[in-house]
Motif scaffolding. Sequence first.
Motif, short mmCIF file in Angstrom:
data_model
loop_
_atom_site.label_atom_id
_atom_site.label_comp_id
_atom_site.label_asym_id
_atom_site.label_seq_id
_atom_site.Cartn_x
_atom_site.Cartn_y
_atom_site.Cartn_z
N CYS A 93 -5.77 -12.98 -5.10
CA CYS A 93 -5.57 -11.95 -4.07
C CYS A 93 -5.44 -10.55 -4.66
O CYS A 93 -5.21 -9.59 -3.92
CB CYS A 93 -4.32 -12.26 -3.24
N HIS A 94 -5.57 -10.44 -5.97
CA HIS A 94 -5.39 -9.15 -6.63
C HIS A 94 -6.68 -8.34 -6.55
O HIS A 94 -7.55 -8.43 -7.44
CB HIS A 94 -4.96 -9.34 -8.09
N ASP A 95 -6.86 -7.58 -5.48
CA ASP A 95 -7.99 -6.68 -5.34
C ASP A 95 -7.52 -5.45 -4.57
O ASP A 95 -6.40 -5.40 -4.05
CB ASP A 95 -9.17 -7.36 -4.63
N VAL A 96 -8.38 -4.44 -4.51
CA VAL A 96 -7.97 -3.16 -3.90
C VAL A 96 -7.76 -3.31 -2.39
O VAL A 96 -6.94 -2.59 -1.81
CB VAL A 96 -9.01 -2.06 -4.20
N THR A 97 -8.48 -4.23 -1.76
CA THR A 97 -8.28 -4.44 -0.32
C THR A 97 -6.87 -4.93 -0.02
O THR A 97 -6.19 -4.42 0.87
CB THR A 97 -9.32 -5.43 0.22
N ASN A 98 -6.43 -5.93 -0.78
CA ASN A 98 -5.07 -6.43 -0.59
C ASN A 98 -4.02 -5.44 -1.09
O ASN A 98 -2.88 -5.45 -0.61
CB ASN A 98 -4.90 -7.77 -1.30
N LEU A 99 -4.39 -4.61 -2.06
CA LEU A 99 -3.47 -3.56 -2.50
C LEU A 99 -3.16 -2.61 -1.34
O LEU A 99 -1.99 -2.30 -1.08
CB LEU A 99 -4.09 -2.78 -3.67
N LEU A 100 -4.19 -2.18 -0.64
CA LEU A 100 -3.98 -1.29 0.51
C LEU A 100 -3.32 -2.04 1.66
O LEU A 100 -2.54 -1.44 2.42
CB LEU A 100 -5.32 -0.70 0.97
N GLY A 101 -3.60 -3.33 1.79
CA GLY A 101 -2.92 -4.12 2.81
C GLY A 101 -1.43 -4.24 2.54
O GLY A 101 -0.61 -4.14 3.47
N CYS A 102 -1.07 -4.42 1.28
CA CYS A 102 0.36 -4.46 0.91
C CYS A 102 1.01 -3.10 1.12
O CYS A 102 2.20 -3.02 1.48
CB CYS A 102 0.51 -4.90 -0.53
N ASN A 103 0.26 -2.03 0.89
CA ASN A 103 0.79 -0.69 1.16
C ASN A 103 1.11 -0.53 2.64
O ASN A 103 2.17 0.00 3.00
CB ASN A 103 -0.22 0.36 0.71
N THR A 104 0.21 -1.01 3.49
CA THR A 104 0.47 -0.96 4.94
C THR A 104 1.70 -1.80 5.29
O THR A 104 2.54 -1.38 6.10
CB THR A 104 -0.75 -1.46 5.71
N CYS A 105 1.83 -2.98 4.70
CA CYS A 105 3.00 -3.82 4.95
C CYS A 105 4.29 -3.12 4.52
O CYS A 105 5.32 -3.23 5.18
CB CYS A 105 2.86 -5.15 4.21
N THR A 106 4.23 -2.39 3.40
CA THR A 106 5.41 -1.66 2.93
C THR A 106 5.80 -0.57 3.91
O THR A 106 6.99 -0.37 4.20
CB THR A 106 5.13 -1.04 1.55
N THR A 107 4.82 0.14 4.45
CA THR A 107 5.12 1.18 5.44
C THR A 107 5.71 0.57 6.71
O THR A 107 6.62 1.14 7.32
CB THR A 107 3.85 1.97 5.79
N VAL A 108 5.19 -0.61 7.09
CA VAL A 108 5.72 -1.28 8.29
C VAL A 108 7.15 -1.75 8.05
O VAL A 108 7.99 -1.68 8.95
CB VAL A 108 4.79 -2.45 8.68
N ILE A 109 7.44 -2.24 6.84
CA ILE A 109 8.82 -2.64 6.52
C ILE A 109 9.76 -1.46 6.63
O ILE A 109 10.87 -1.57 7.17
CB ILE A 109 8.86 -3.25 5.10
N PHE A 110 9.33 -0.30 6.13
CA PHE A 110 10.13 0.92 6.25
C PHE A 110 10.38 1.26 7.72
O PHE A 110 11.49 1.62 8.13
CB PHE A 110 9.42 2.07 5.55
N TYR A 111 9.35 1.10 8.54
CA TYR A 111 9.48 1.35 9.98
C TYR A 111 10.49 0.39 10.61
O TYR A 111 11.35 0.81 11.40
CB TYR A 111 8.12 1.21 10.66
N TYR A 112 10.40 -0.89 10.26
CA TYR A 112 11.31 -1.87 10.85
C TYR A 112 12.76 -1.62 10.45
O TYR A 112 13.68 -1.87 11.24
CB TYR A 112 10.89 -3.29 10.44
N ILE A 113 12.99 -1.16 9.25
CA ILE A 113 14.35 -0.84 8.83
C ILE A 113 14.94 0.24 9.72
O ILE A 113 16.09 0.16 10.17
CB ILE A 113 14.38 -0.42 7.34
N ILE A 114 14.14 1.28 9.99
CA ILE A 114 14.59 2.36 10.88
C ILE A 114 14.84 1.83 12.28
O ILE A 114 15.84 2.18 12.93
CB ILE A 114 13.55 3.50 10.91
N ILE A 115 13.96 0.96 12.76
CA ILE A 115 14.11 0.41 14.11
C ILE A 115 15.36 -0.46 14.22
O ILE A 115 16.10 -0.40 15.22
CB ILE A 115 12.85 -0.38 14.51
N ILE A 116 15.62 -1.27 13.21
CA ILE A 116 16.80 -2.13 13.24
C ILE A 116 18.07 -1.29 13.29
O ILE A 116 19.01 -1.58 14.07
CB ILE A 116 16.80 -3.06 12.01
N ILE A 117 18.13 -0.24 12.50
CA ILE A 117 19.30 0.66 12.54
C ILE A 117 19.41 1.31 13.91
O ILE A 117 20.51 1.40 14.48
CB ILE A 117 19.18 1.73 11.43
N MET A 118 18.29 1.74 14.46
CA MET A 118 18.28 2.36 15.78
C MET A 118 18.77 1.39 16.84
O MET A 118 19.57 1.76 17.73
CB MET A 118 16.87 2.84 16.11
#
Length: 319
Positions: free
Chosen positions: A38-63
Amino acid sequence: MLPDFYFTLHFSCGLLASVIGLTFCIMTICIVIINRQCHDVTNLLGCNTCTTVIFYYIIIIIMCIYGLREDWAFNSPQCAFRGYCYTVSIALICNSFAIQAISRLFFAVFYKYRYLHNYRTHYIMIIIHWSISFLASSIPFFIESSYGFEKESRACVLTTKVFAGSMYAGVIVCLIPLNTVTIVYGIILYRVRQSTRRITMIVPTTLNGVPRNNIATPNMKREIKIMQQMSTQSSLMSGGGLLMFFLCIWYKIQHSAPEVLYLLAITLITICVTLLTITQFIMNTKVKNIAMHYIYPRPPATTIQTTTLVRQAAQQARE
């Protein structure tokens, strides 16, 4: 004023959607890290999107935790900063789709330029994407009362009551990145339609000192499939922000808006982000198959190796 049950229902839905989304994001990242295939640039950008979504969920949970009770919501600390973080998280998600679209443009249109396909280029894109998201979201701090507590939603957000701040966020944070996705995929689609042959003939000439038969041409069917998948995800993100944009225009024209819509807009975005996360997981065939193998492991196939001696013994027995 809206009843407490209304806020409890919405914030409970937000918490549930966040937990579901976090599960899929963490599972995707772990599978990509553990499995070398799974180590390719497509999954690299997919993991980046997942990281941004995790950051969003942390804010939502606190909210959601602060919003469950009215006294907690009104006395929540660092409200403006949390509103800023919420806007940053939305910007990160939208911009992550923009760089995924640009990456597909590199592979589908600029496939001759190998340096655009390596990890270094994509790491630079990720760094720029995070930097732009944090910097662009800081501008509403200079617009009075943009970030703060919104009593109609019991949330610390960039309020839609300040037209300049909310429209800036809508255009810069959401509209431009998502329009970039549309434009880039339009270019890729145009490129696909202009291509009269799926396989390029091998020509014994050189281009910039590199033989043409050494330049990999893109798989246009694959590009169309990826483009359809990414368009589906960006459409989900656009659908989540429509009510927020509509609410901003409504308040500007009428100087008031139904209170029920403020929190509904935030909940709708959270649900759409969760659907987006699930869609991304399902459409990633490689990651999905590995996950299904972990959940429903198949028994290892038994291979019977017959040696020459065994074959001879069997032959002698028959004789």
